[in-house]
Design a protein around this motif. Structure first.
Motif, PDB file in Angstrom:
ATOM      1  N   LEU A 191       0.805  -1.156   0.026  1.00 37.62           N
ATOM      2  CA  LEU A 191      -0.021   0.104   0.077  1.00 37.62           C
ATOM      3  C   LEU A 191       0.844   1.244   0.207  1.00 37.62           C
ATOM      4  CD1 LEU A 191      -2.726  -0.800   2.440  1.00 37.62           C
ATOM      5  CD2 LEU A 191      -2.750  -1.392   0.158  1.00 37.62           C
ATOM      6  N   LEU A 192       0.318   2.168  -0.886  1.00 36.82           N
ATOM      7  CA  LEU A 192       1.063   3.462  -0.845  1.00 36.82           C
ATOM      8  C   LEU A 192       0.222   4.541  -0.689  1.00 36.82           C
ATOM      9  CD1 LEU A 192       2.279   1.356  -3.325  1.00 36.82           C
ATOM     10  CD2 LEU A 192       4.150   3.160  -3.347  1.00 36.82           C
ATOM     11  N   CYS A 193       0.655   5.761  -0.045  1.00 41.23           N
ATOM     12  CA  CYS A 193      -0.024   7.072  -0.200  1.00 41.23           C
ATOM     13  C   CYS A 193       0.641   7.925  -0.762  1.00 41.23           C
ATOM     14  CB  CYS A 193      -0.362   7.229   1.291  1.00 41.23           C
ATOM     15  SG  CYS A 193      -1.222   9.106   1.488  1.00 41.23           S
ATOM     16  N   VAL A 194       0.438   8.576  -1.865  1.00 42.01           N
ATOM     17  CA  VAL A 194       1.034   9.475  -2.594  1.00 42.01           C
ATOM     18  C   VAL A 194       0.277  11.110  -2.643  1.00 42.01           C
ATOM     19  CG1 VAL A 194       2.324   8.151  -4.094  1.00 42.01           C
ATOM     20  CG2 VAL A 194       0.342   8.894  -4.630  1.00 42.01           C
ATOM     21  N   ALA A 195       1.024  12.219  -2.532  1.00 43.55           N
ATOM     22  CA  ALA A 195       0.407  13.275  -2.304  1.00 43.55           C
ATOM     23  C   ALA A 195      -0.270  13.884  -3.599  1.00 43.55           C
ATOM     24  CB  ALA A 195       1.388  14.201  -1.699  1.00 43.55           C
ATOM     25  N   LYS A 196       0.381  13.506  -4.738  1.00 42.60           N
ATOM     26  CA  LYS A 196      -0.111  14.026  -5.954  1.00 42.60           C
ATOM     27  C   LYS A 196      -1.161  13.156  -6.421  1.00 42.60           C
ATOM     28  CE  LYS A 196       4.505  15.746  -6.888  1.00 42.60           C
ATOM     29  NZ  LYS A 196       5.585  15.668  -8.051  1.00 42.60           N
ATOM     30  N   GLN A 197      -1.614  13.324  -7.824  1.00 42.42           N
ATOM     31  CA  GLN A 197      -2.522  12.537  -8.274  1.00 42.42           C
ATOM     32  C   GLN A 197      -1.869  11.831  -9.698  1.00 42.42           C
ATOM     33  OE1 GLN A 197      -5.693  12.312  -7.260  1.00 42.42           O
ATOM     34  NE2 GLN A 197      -5.320  13.553  -5.484  1.00 42.42           N
ATOM     35  N   PRO A 198      -1.112  10.977  -9.448  1.00 44.85           N
ATOM     36  CA  PRO A 198      -0.289  10.416 -10.625  1.00 44.85           C
ATOM     37  C   PRO A 198      -1.416   9.327 -11.432  1.00 44.85           C
ATOM     38  CG  PRO A 198       0.285   9.062  -8.674  1.00 44.85           C
ATOM     39  CD  PRO A 198      -0.657  10.306  -8.194  1.00 44.85           C
ATOM     40  N   GLU A 199      -1.093   9.201 -12.652  1.00 42.44           N
ATOM     41  CA  GLU A 199      -1.554   8.194 -13.388  1.00 42.44           C
ATOM     42  C   GLU A 199      -1.446   6.688 -12.739  1.00 42.44           C
ATOM     43  OE1 GLU A 199      -0.580   8.100 -17.324  1.00 42.44           O
ATOM     44  OE2 GLU A 199      -1.047  10.178 -17.764  1.00 42.44           O
ATOM     45  N   ARG A 200      -2.618   5.893 -13.138  1.00 38.85           N
ATOM     46  CA  ARG A 200      -2.476   4.799 -12.354  1.00 38.85           C
ATOM     47  C   ARG A 200      -1.365   3.611 -13.129  1.00 38.85           C
ATOM     48  NH1 ARG A 200      -5.261  -0.150 -13.264  1.00 38.85           N
ATOM     49  NH2 ARG A 200      -6.707   1.073 -14.782  1.00 38.85           N
ATOM     50  N   GLY A 201      -0.648   3.126 -12.118  1.00 40.15           N
ATOM     51  CA  GLY A 201       0.483   2.475 -12.832  1.00 40.15           C
ATOM     52  C   GLY A 201       0.341   1.144 -13.385  1.00 40.15           C
ATOM     53  N   LYS A 202       0.876   0.372 -13.924  1.00 43.07           N
ATOM     54  CA  LYS A 202       0.692  -0.972 -14.441  1.00 43.07           C
ATOM     55  C   LYS A 202       0.250  -1.992 -13.478  1.00 43.07           C
ATOM     56  CE  LYS A 202       2.654  -4.626 -17.380  1.00 43.07           C
ATOM     57  NZ  LYS A 202       3.884  -5.135 -17.949  1.00 43.07           N
ATOM     58  N   TRP A 203       0.973  -1.675 -12.104  1.00 38.06           N
ATOM     59  CA  TRP A 203       0.611  -3.002 -11.186  1.00 38.06           C
ATOM     60  C   TRP A 203      -0.510  -2.356 -10.388  1.00 38.06           C
ATOM     61  CZ3 TRP A 203       1.386  -6.954 -13.682  1.00 38.06           C
ATOM     62  CH2 TRP A 203       2.730  -7.046 -14.458  1.00 38.06           C
ATOM     63  N   ASP A 204      -1.045  -0.947 -10.416  1.00 33.77           N
ATOM     64  CA  ASP A 204      -1.691  -0.474  -9.382  1.00 33.77           C
ATOM     65  C   ASP A 204      -3.240  -0.789  -9.802  1.00 33.77           C
ATOM     66  OD1 ASP A 204       0.502   0.850  -8.617  1.00 33.77           O
ATOM     67  OD2 ASP A 204       0.237   2.655  -9.530  1.00 33.77           O
ATOM     68  N   HIS A 205      -3.579  -1.976  -9.222  1.00 36.51           N
ATOM     69  CA  HIS A 205      -5.059  -2.637  -9.775  1.00 36.51           C
ATOM     70  C   HIS A 205      -6.326  -1.838  -8.627  1.00 36.51           C
ATOM     71  CE1 HIS A 205      -2.663  -5.347 -11.635  1.00 36.51           C
ATOM     72  NE2 HIS A 205      -1.956  -5.888 -10.683  1.00 36.51           N
ATOM     73  N   PHE A 206      -5.799  -1.166  -7.750  1.00 35.72           N
ATOM     74  CA  PHE A 206      -7.016  -0.583  -6.971  1.00 35.72           C
ATOM     75  C   PHE A 206      -6.319   0.691  -6.357  1.00 35.72           C
ATOM     76  CE2 PHE A 206      -8.968   0.009  -2.723  1.00 35.72           C
ATOM     77  CZ  PHE A 206     -10.339   0.108  -3.237  1.00 35.72           C
ATOM     78  N   VAL A 207      -7.086   1.754  -6.862  1.00 38.34           N
ATOM     79  CA  VAL A 207      -6.651   3.229  -6.420  1.00 38.34           C
ATOM     80  C   VAL A 207      -7.786   4.092  -5.997  1.00 38.34           C
ATOM     81  CG1 VAL A 207      -5.661   5.407  -7.324  1.00 38.34           C
ATOM     82  CG2 VAL A 207      -4.882   3.080  -8.258  1.00 38.34           C
ATOM     83  N   LEU A 208      -7.821   4.841  -4.706  1.00 39.94           N
ATOM     84  CA  LEU A 208      -8.538   5.570  -4.104  1.00 39.94           C
ATOM     85  C   LEU A 208      -8.199   7.037  -4.448  1.00 39.94           C
ATOM     86  CD1 LEU A 208      -9.478   3.400  -0.854  1.00 39.94           C
ATOM     87  CD2 LEU A 208     -10.775   3.619  -3.010  1.00 39.94           C
ATOM     88  N   ARG A 209      -9.012   7.863  -5.052  1.00 44.51           N
ATOM     89  CA  ARG A 209      -8.412   9.308  -5.246  1.00 44.51           C
ATOM     90  C   ARG A 209      -9.164  10.124  -3.841  1.00 44.51           C
ATOM     91  NH1 ARG A 209      -4.293   9.339  -9.116  1.00 44.51           N
ATOM     92  NH2 ARG A 209      -4.935   8.113 -10.758  1.00 44.51           N
ATOM     93  N   GLN A 210      -8.390  11.032  -3.192  1.00 44.69           N
ATOM     94  CA  GLN A 210      -9.136  11.789  -2.392  1.00 44.69           C
ATOM     95  C   GLN A 210      -8.426  13.533  -2.798  1.00 44.69           C
ATOM     96  OE1 GLN A 210      -7.493  10.204   1.501  1.00 44.69           O
ATOM     97  NE2 GLN A 210      -9.375   9.586   1.847  1.00 44.69           N
ATOM     98  N   ALA A 211      -9.143  14.454  -2.125  1.00 46.73           N
ATOM     99  CA  ALA A 211      -8.813  15.538  -2.786  1.00 46.73           C
ATOM    100  C   ALA A 211      -7.604  16.107  -2.663  1.00 46.73           C
ATOM    101  CB  ALA A 211      -9.498  16.468  -1.919  1.00 46.73           C
ATOM    102  N   SER A 212      -6.290  15.712  -1.862  1.00 42.14           N
ATOM    103  CA  SER A 212      -5.159  15.808  -1.789  1.00 42.14           C
ATOM    104  C   SER A 212      -4.116  14.596  -1.649  1.00 42.14           C
ATOM    105  CB  SER A 212      -4.956  16.683  -0.518  1.00 42.14           C
ATOM    106  OG  SER A 212      -5.372  16.034   0.744  1.00 42.14           O
TER     107      SER A 212
END
Length: 273
Positions: free
Chosen positions: A81-102
């Motif tokens: 699991l990772l938490c990134v501050a930006k809004q990057p494109e979903r990576g090849k192995w990123d099978h589940f992504v939750l987008r929040q405001a920040s």
């Protein structure tokens, strides 16, 4: 496969998102992590929900969302699991992504042995509440452990330590570390332990669990390239992986053998048959 401390570490990575609303859910619907609940089910349930809390037990995680939504997560062999501050494109192995405001919360799993499980209800799911007592809990007592050892009396001790119904979260390297510190050979039958050996085993099971949580899950901060950076050289951990590795206590050449279907490592001097 991530064990007790690695699971706790990765649980913490999504904690910055607690209190934040899920604006968008992005999935790879063909990924094997959706073999219990479809990507569509999970997306519909979590979009617009707020992440409330996170929990870890054994090798599993549970995330609580508003509206009685619960998401179970198992890392499998390569999940993280990772938490990134930006809004990057979903990576090849990123099978589940939750987008929040920040921020963006990511479940990355190259080999897809991980698993997502959705539950809707005011109480946590039964598969979570029925997990065996944590090793560092008051419910994990010497009597409980000894009774289990007796039920598995004819099994090699190494194999028994890997049984999740009594030793939740213990994996291969932790089992080897426990046996090495307890000076017990991995092939000794569980029913052959003396009272003194059982007392020592109980202490070392809890000691290694606590030490691993401190060294790995307690590092905090950004995700390090190697989760094990804080593990001391005095542990068996580093030496068991090396070709020609030697015991950090007495410099004896370590031995390896498959026991209970898993490669085991021990010191023939410290851990006599």
């Amino acid at each position: 496969m991530p064990e007790l401390a690695e699971v706790e570490y990765f649980r913490q990575q999504w904690d910055p998102g607690i209190g934040g609303k899920i604006k968008l859910v992005e999935c790879n619907p063909k990924a094997r992590i959706y073999r219990e609940n479809s990507a569509k089910e999970i997306t519909e349930a979590l979009t617009g929900a707020t992440l409330r809390a996170s929990f870890a037990q054994a090798k599993q995680m549970l995330f609580q969302f508003s509206g009685g939504r619960w998401l179970g997560l198992h890392l499998g062999m390569t999940g993280k699991l990772l938490c990134v501050a930006k809004q990057p494109e979903r990576g090849k192995w990123d099978h589940f992504v939750l987008r929040q405001a920040s921020r963006t919360l990511v479940f990355r799993d190259p080999r897809q042995f991980g698993l997502l499980r959705l539950h809707i209800g005011q109480e946590p799911p039964a598969w979570w509440t029925e997990l065996p007592p944590a090793i560092l809990s008051d419910a994990f007592t010497p009597d409980v452990m000894n009774a289990f050892l007796q039920r598995r009396a004819k099994s090699p001790l190494k194999a028994v330590l890997l049984m999740q119904e009594r030793f939740p979260g213990i994996g291969n390297w932790m089992a080897d570390e426990i046996l090495w510190r307890a000076q017990l050979h991995p092939e000794i039958k569980s029913g052959k332990l003396t009272s003194e050996q059982k007392e020592t085993l109980y202490r070392k099971v809890r000691e290694v669990s606590a030490d691993a949580l401190c060294a790995i899950a307690g590092v905090g901060g950004e995700l390090p390239a190697d989760l094990n950076v804080n593990i001391p050289e005095s542990w068996l951990f580093w030496h068991r992986w090396r070709d020609g590795g030697h015991c950090p206590k007495d410099d004896e050449a370590l031995q390896r053998k498959a026991i209970g279907g898993r490669t085991s490592c021990w010191c023939p001097r410290c851990q006599r048959p």
